[in-house]
Every structure is written in structure tokens, then in C-alpha cells.
Enzyme design. Structure first.
Site, short mmCIF file in Angstrom:
data_model
loop_
_atom_site.label_atom_id
_atom_site.label_comp_id
_atom_site.label_asym_id
_atom_site.label_seq_id
_atom_site.Cartn_x
_atom_site.Cartn_y
_atom_site.Cartn_z
N ARG A 57 0.82 -1.22 0.00
CA ARG A 57 0.00 0.00 0.00
C ARG A 57 0.85 1.26 0.00
O ARG A 57 0.33 2.36 0.16
CB ARG A 57 -0.93 0.02 1.20
CG ARG A 57 -0.23 -0.18 2.54
CD ARG A 57 -1.21 -0.03 3.65
NE ARG A 57 -0.65 -0.46 4.92
CZ ARG A 57 -1.26 -0.28 6.08
NH1 ARG A 57 -2.43 0.31 6.11
NH2 ARG A 57 -0.71 -0.71 7.18
N LYS B 26 1.84 6.36 1.65
CA LYS B 26 1.39 5.13 2.30
C LYS B 26 -0.13 5.17 2.41
O LYS B 26 -0.69 6.13 2.94
CB LYS B 26 2.02 4.98 3.68
CG LYS B 26 1.64 3.68 4.40
CD LYS B 26 2.51 3.46 5.62
CE LYS B 26 2.07 2.23 6.42
NZ LYS B 26 2.94 2.03 7.59
N ASP C 66 -6.33 -4.30 0.95
CA ASP C 66 -6.97 -3.30 0.07
C ASP C 66 -6.08 -2.15 -0.37
O ASP C 66 -6.52 -1.26 -1.10
CB ASP C 66 -8.22 -2.75 0.76
CG ASP C 66 -7.89 -2.09 2.10
OD1 ASP C 66 -6.69 -1.97 2.42
OD2 ASP C 66 -8.83 -1.70 2.81
N ARG D 168 5.42 9.76 3.36
CA ARG D 168 6.63 9.46 4.14
C ARG D 168 7.86 9.92 3.36
O ARG D 168 7.85 9.92 2.11
CB ARG D 168 6.75 7.95 4.39
CG ARG D 168 5.56 7.35 5.07
CD ARG D 168 5.93 6.03 5.73
NE ARG D 168 6.17 4.94 4.78
CZ ARG D 168 6.26 3.68 5.16
NH1 ARG D 168 6.15 3.35 6.44
NH2 ARG D 168 6.46 2.72 4.28
N ASP E 7 11.12 -7.37 7.39
CA ASP E 7 10.65 -6.41 6.38
C ASP E 7 10.39 -5.04 7.00
O ASP E 7 10.10 -4.09 6.28
CB ASP E 7 9.39 -6.93 5.68
CG ASP E 7 8.29 -7.31 6.67
OD1 ASP E 7 8.55 -8.17 7.53
OD2 ASP E 7 7.19 -6.74 6.60
N ASP F 264 8.09 1.98 9.53
CA ASP F 264 6.80 1.27 9.62
C ASP F 264 6.21 1.31 11.03
O ASP F 264 6.20 0.34 11.78
CB ASP F 264 6.94 -0.18 9.14
CG ASP F 264 6.88 -0.26 7.62
OD1 ASP F 264 6.96 0.79 6.97
OD2 ASP F 264 6.76 -1.38 7.09
P1 AMP Z 1 3.31 -4.37 8.15
O1 AMP Z 1 3.30 -5.46 9.16
O2 AMP Z 1 2.26 -3.30 8.37
O3 AMP Z 1 4.66 -3.76 8.00
O4 AMP Z 1 2.89 -5.01 6.75
C1 AMP Z 1 3.31 -6.25 6.31
C2 AMP Z 1 2.98 -6.41 4.85
O5 AMP Z 1 1.57 -6.29 4.63
C3 AMP Z 1 3.63 -5.39 3.94
O6 AMP Z 1 3.97 -6.04 2.74
C4 AMP Z 1 2.52 -4.38 3.71
O7 AMP Z 1 2.67 -3.68 2.50
C5 AMP Z 1 1.30 -5.28 3.68
N1 AMP Z 1 0.07 -4.58 4.05
C6 AMP Z 1 -0.30 -4.17 5.29
N2 AMP Z 1 -1.50 -3.57 5.24
C7 AMP Z 1 -1.91 -3.58 3.95
C8 AMP Z 1 -3.06 -3.11 3.25
N3 AMP Z 1 -4.07 -2.51 3.87
N4 AMP Z 1 -3.11 -3.31 1.92
C9 AMP Z 1 -2.11 -3.92 1.28
N5 AMP Z 1 -1.02 -4.39 1.86
C10 AMP Z 1 -0.90 -4.22 3.18
MG MG Z 2 5.98 -3.16 7.04
#
Ligand code: AMP
Ligand code: MG
Length: 529
Positions: A114, A134, A146, A204, A276, A286
Site C-alpha cells: 500500500r 502510504k 486493500d 513518508r 521487512d 513502519d
Molecule cells: P506491516 O506489518 O504493516 O509492516 O505489513 C506487512 C505487509 O503487509 C507489507 O507487505 C505491507 O505492504 C502489507 N500490508 C499491510 N496492510 C496492507 C493493506 N491494507 N493493503 C495492502 N497491503 C498491506
Molecule cells: Mg511493514
């Protein structure tokens, strides 16, 4: 390359800047432009543009970052850009491909699901900075989600990014918070009751959003050529003066160690330290279910999704960072022998120990921890702090007010009173224990050369009075959702100077009120964002 980039010295509208796209220019692209969730092979990114939103409205702007970037408060057209409704000539937007270890297990392809980087600009110091939206919509890396972000998590990222910077901690920054005029559906409590919430986009800013996972994915799929190209690019673009992969890895270890020292000295808990979410540049990146230690407790985690395992609790962070560095090292094994990578991990541990001891010495007002007695003094402090609910930030901040020259337990304990969630503990047994520690502490300070005023000043310069406690962020969210930006604006203004006393804002430095203890978002949070 456009010559305008070289000598910017005045603020301009975002739309008038010149843009670069070094990541896109230098690295292999996904040949497909199909913007549906899918596995991508042997590429560092996919070109993709933000999905337009119904009505972009500026909710907040970081004046500090705007000034650094030489960008004026945004015109209506710039707000459209920051909301994802337009892309300018010279921009080549992309979503990065990366993988990662999530909660200890390899999770395969993740990527910018996203987040979409628009382009690079050059700030007024001559430093290149990527602008990334973001919450900007679907990408091939969105998996089953989404591509959007809700206002509450976006405000939290916006607020804390800028607060971290002001605290002196390396971090990705946040320029703007834009409401989308669209609803986003989230199951905030993970209890099967999804709700419509306002959506938002944060812009960001960082020299690079590269994560350990960007390298891991190429190693995992044996894309060795691409791995090599990415390493070369990262080294050249972001680590001037380093041209050897082993030395580069060790530099990442060094930066990561210093970042952990900062988090630990301030009581910051990231909450989701997956590989990640580990920045190659050693930045905090993040912001999700993060939190700030209130009652000191090494086992505390703000992330309710991690409440059972507590993998990412406060006390585990330095060890987890090293574990993540080890996974990163494994990704580099095709390019570097094992020994210098292991040396990097050893360097991490050594540097963390030394720098952490130095940071806590400074918090205590000492020039250094000298010998076993000082180490015991600090260890005993942690025991005392852990014995009853003691606010981490307030304890260290008020420690500078403890009088050295009066041999009186009551006088020594009194300044620390605001740090105790149950002040009545200071009438009981705990008072004796605290007073005994303070007696030793004061005796130790008296051997230190600095005069009391200078010492208090030094302590105040490292022990913040203001941190973005979760309940404060939640109050800003509630107000903004009701159309009132003033709560957030005041918080941003105060958090821009977290080490200053700022009379008139003491309410923002208070310990978490009891009503906030178990309220959603005010202490712990889920990953829903
Ligand atoms: P995070 O734990 O928030 O760092 O996210 C882990 C993974 O999930 C990353 O690849 C993000 O891009 C993806 N991600 C988290 N929320 C969404 C969202 N609403 N739509 C698409 N990808 C998401
Ligand atoms: Mg992340």
C-alpha cells in the site's frame, strides 16, 4: 538529470520541484504492469501509480520537514498529489518488492502493498529524499488486502515519525497527512465486527525505504544477479565511502545497534520487528502498533497480536534486531564469506553493550558507568522500577530534581512522585527500597565532577519530558475524526521540543490516566491499520 537539482536554496511549491528516480533507473523492473496481487520474479520493483481518492483534504503538515525539504505548505494542487490523485512529469512511481521473516518464520513475498514511492527530491542540505505515499492503493504486493490505510494508524505514523526525529532518533519522516474522503473497512479488534473508518494517506520521506527484506527476497529465490545489483546500488547510493560488501554489512550492524540503543534509552517499543520492517539505513520504519513504556516492564508489548508470545516486547528488541541482522547476513552469503558477516554480528553485540551502557549512564547524570559497582547500581534501579508500576519517562525526567545535598529520604523521594501509577506505594515498603537506591545513587553522583546545575541540564537533554504516549495520540485521533485538528497540532508543536520544559503543557507530560489503561488504542493496539 536536471541541473535545477544541484543548487536549491529557497522553498518552492511541491509541484515546482525537480525529481529524480535513481532506484527505478538503476534496478531491474518487473516486466509486467498488471496491477493485481501476484508473485513477481527477479525484479526489485513494479511501476505502479497511486489509485485516486474521492476527495483529498490536507489534515496535517510537518512544518519542520517542509522547511528541511524546501517545500512550501501545499497548494490545492499539491494536496491532490499528496493524496495520490496526480503524478507529475519526471516522477516514475513504484512499489518495491521485498520479503521477510514475520514473527520468526520466512513469509515469502511481501512488498509495498500500500506504499508507492513517487520520486526523489533533493532537500536544502543537498540530501536526496524519496517521497512515498502510504495508503495509496493496490499494488501487485497487496496480497489479500486493500492497499489503503485508516486515519488512526496514519495519524499515529505521522505524529510519531516527527516526534522521533525531534527526540534525536533516526527515522523515516512524515510530511503530510491527507484524508481521502473514502471509507476503509477494518476489523479493529479482530473480533469479526468490521467497521467503516475514514481513510488517509501519509507522505513518508526518507533517503531510502530499503529493508533487510529487499535483499532477502532475491536470496530466497536465488536471483543472485539481481541481489548483487541491489547491493551495489544500495552501497553507492546510500553508503558513500564504502565499497566492500562486508564493510557495508558491518556498517548496517553498527547503525542498527545505535538505533536499538535509542529505542531502549527512550522506552520505545516498535511492536512488529519483522525483517521487512528493518531499515537498511538504521531508521525507525513502519510505525504500526508501537508504544512507549509507561510502567517499566521489560516484557511489555503494545501489540495485542504479540501478547501471547511477546517476541517483540521492550526487553527483546536488541536481541531481535541481532536475529534480524543474522537473517540479513544469510541473504548476503552468495556474495560474502561467512567470517566478516559473523564479525558484523559480534560488532553489533559489542557496540550495543557499550553504547547502551553509555546512554544509561548519561540518563543517570554520570559521565560513564565505571566498574561493577555502577553496573550493580543500574541493575538495582531496573529492579526497583520493575517492582511497582513506575513510569519510565517520568522517572528519568524527575531524577534530575532529586536533591544531593540533603540526607533525607523524604526529600529525595518527593520529586519522583509523579512517576508512580499508585502513589500510595510511596507510603509503604517500596519507599524504603527506593530511598535506599537513591542514597547510593546520590553518593555516587557526589564522586562525579559535574556541578548539580550542569548535571541536571545534561540529564534533561537526554531524558525527554514529552513522548507521544498512545493515549495522547488517541486523543488527537478522536479530535481529528470529529473535525478538530487543534489537538494534533498542539501535540506536534510540543513534541517538536521534547527535552524542553515548556511550561503550560504539563498535561502532555503526565503519566497515562487511569481511564486510558484499558481503552483501545490508548495503551495496547492490534495490528489493524
Ligand atoms: P506491516 O506489518 O504493516 O509492516 O505489513 C506487512 C505487509 O503487509 C507489507 O507487505 C505491507 O505492504 C502489507 N500490508 C499491510 N496492510 C496492507 C493493506 N491494507 N493493503 C495492502 N497491503 C498491506
Ligand atoms: Mg511493514
Amino acid at each position: 538529470m536536471q541541473p535545477a537539482l544541484a543548487n536549491r536554496n529557497a522553498a518552492a511549491d511541491l509541484l515546482e520541484l525537480a525529481f529524480e528516480n535513481r532506484f527505478v533507473d538503476a534496478l531491474p523492473a518487473d516486466p509486467s504492469r498488471e496491477n493485481v496481487p501476484r508473485q513477481v520474479t527477479d525484479a526489485c520493483y513494479t511501476p505502479v501509480v497511486p489509485t485516486p481518492v474521492r476527495s483529498a483534504r490536507l489534515l496535517a503538515w510537518s512544518a519542520a520537514l517542509g522547511a528541511q525539504l524546501g517545500i512550501e505548505p501545499p497548494s490545492p494542487a499539491a494536496v491532490e498529489l499528496l493524496g495520490g490523485n496526480r503524478v507529475l512529469e519526471g516522477m516514475r512511481p513504484y512499489a518495491a518488492r521485498y520479503g521477510g521473516h514475520q514473527f520468526g518464520s520466512w513469509a515469502g513475498q511481501l512488498g509495498d502493498g500500500r506504499a508507492i514511492t513517487l520520486a526523489e527530491v533533493i532537500d536544502l542540505r543537498g540530501q536526496r529524499q524519496e517521497l512515498q505515499l502510504k495508503g495509496a492503493g493496490l499494488t501487485p504486493y497487496s496480497r489479500s488486502a486493500d492497499g489503503r490505510a485508516v486515519l488512526r494508524s496514519s495519524l499515529r505514523e505521522f505524529l510519531c515519525s516527527e516526534a522521533m526525529h525531534a527526540l534525536g532518533v533516526p527515522t523515516t519522516r512524515a510530511l503530510s497527512l491527507v484524508g481521502t474522503g473514502e471509507a476503509v473497512i477494518r476489523d479493529m479488534f479482530y473480533d469479526g465486527r468490521p467497521q467503516a473508518e475514514p481513510g488517509a494517506v501519509v507522505c513518508r520521506v526518507a533517503p531510502s525505504f530499503l529493508r533487510f527484506g529487499n535483499f532477502q527476497i532475491h536470496a530466497a529465490y536465488r536471483e543472485e544477479d539481481t541481489l548483487r545489483r541491489l547491493v551495489d546500488f544500495a552501497m553507492r547510493a546510500h553508503f558513500a565511502g564504502i565499497d566492500d560488501v562486508a564493510a557495508w554489512y558491518q556498517e548496517v550492524c553498527r547503525r542498527t545497534a545505535l538505533l536499538m540503543v535509542d529505542w531502549m534509552r527512550l522506552g520505545f517499543v516498535h511492536g512488529v520487528m519483522n525483517t521487512d520492517n528493518m531499515s537498511l539505513l538504521g531508521l525507525t520504519i513502519d510505525y504500526g502498533p508501537y508504544g512507549w513504556l509507561e510502567g517499566y516492564d521489560p516484557m511489555w508489548t503494545p501489540n495485542t497480536t504479540d501478547a501471547a508470545g511477546r517476541r517483540y516486547c521492550y526487553g527483546n528488541q536488541p536481541g531481535i534486531a541481532q536475529w534480524n541482522l543474522a537473517r540479513f547476513a544469510e541473504a548476503l552469503l552468495p556474495l560474502v564469506p561467512r567470517e566478516p558477516l559473523e564479525a558484523g554480528l559480534a560488532l553489533y553485540a559489542e557496540l550495543y553493550q557499550d553504547a547502551s551502557a553509555g546512554a544509561f549512564a548519561t540518563k543517570l547524570g554520570l559521565s560513564a558507568l565505571e566498574g561493577a559497582d555502577d553496573e550493580a547500581l543500574l541493575a538495582e534501579l531496573f529492579e526497583v522500577m520493575g517492582a511497582v508500576e513506575t513510569d519510565f519517562t517520568l522517572f528519568f525526567r524527575t531524577l534530575a530534581m532529586v536533591p544531593l545535598d540533603v540526607d533525607d529520604a523524604a526529600a529525595r523521594v518527593a520529586p519522583l512522585r509523579p512517576a508512580f501509577y499508585d502513589e500510595s506505594v510511596l507510603e509503604g515498603e517500596h519507599r524504603m527500597r527506593l530511598a535506599a537506591w537513591l542514597r547510593r545513587y546520590c553518593a555516587r553522583l557526589q564522586q562525579d565532577a559535574a556541578d548539580p546545575a550542569t548535571r541536571a541540564e545534561r540529564m534533561n537533554a537526554v531524558n525527554p519530558k514529552y513522548v507521544p504516549r498512545n493515549y495522547l495520540a488517541q486523543q488527537a485521533i478522536d479530535a481529528l475524526a470529529a473535525g478538530d485538528a487543534s489537538v494534533l497540532e498542539r501535540l506536534m508543536r510540543v513534541l517538536a521540543h521534547p527535552y524542553d520544559a515548556q511550561p503550560g503543557h504539563d498535561d502532555l507530560a503526565a503519566r497515562r490516566p487511569e481511564w486510558a489503561r484499558n481503552r483501545a488504542g490508548c495503551s495496547a493496539l492490534s495490528c489493524s491499520s
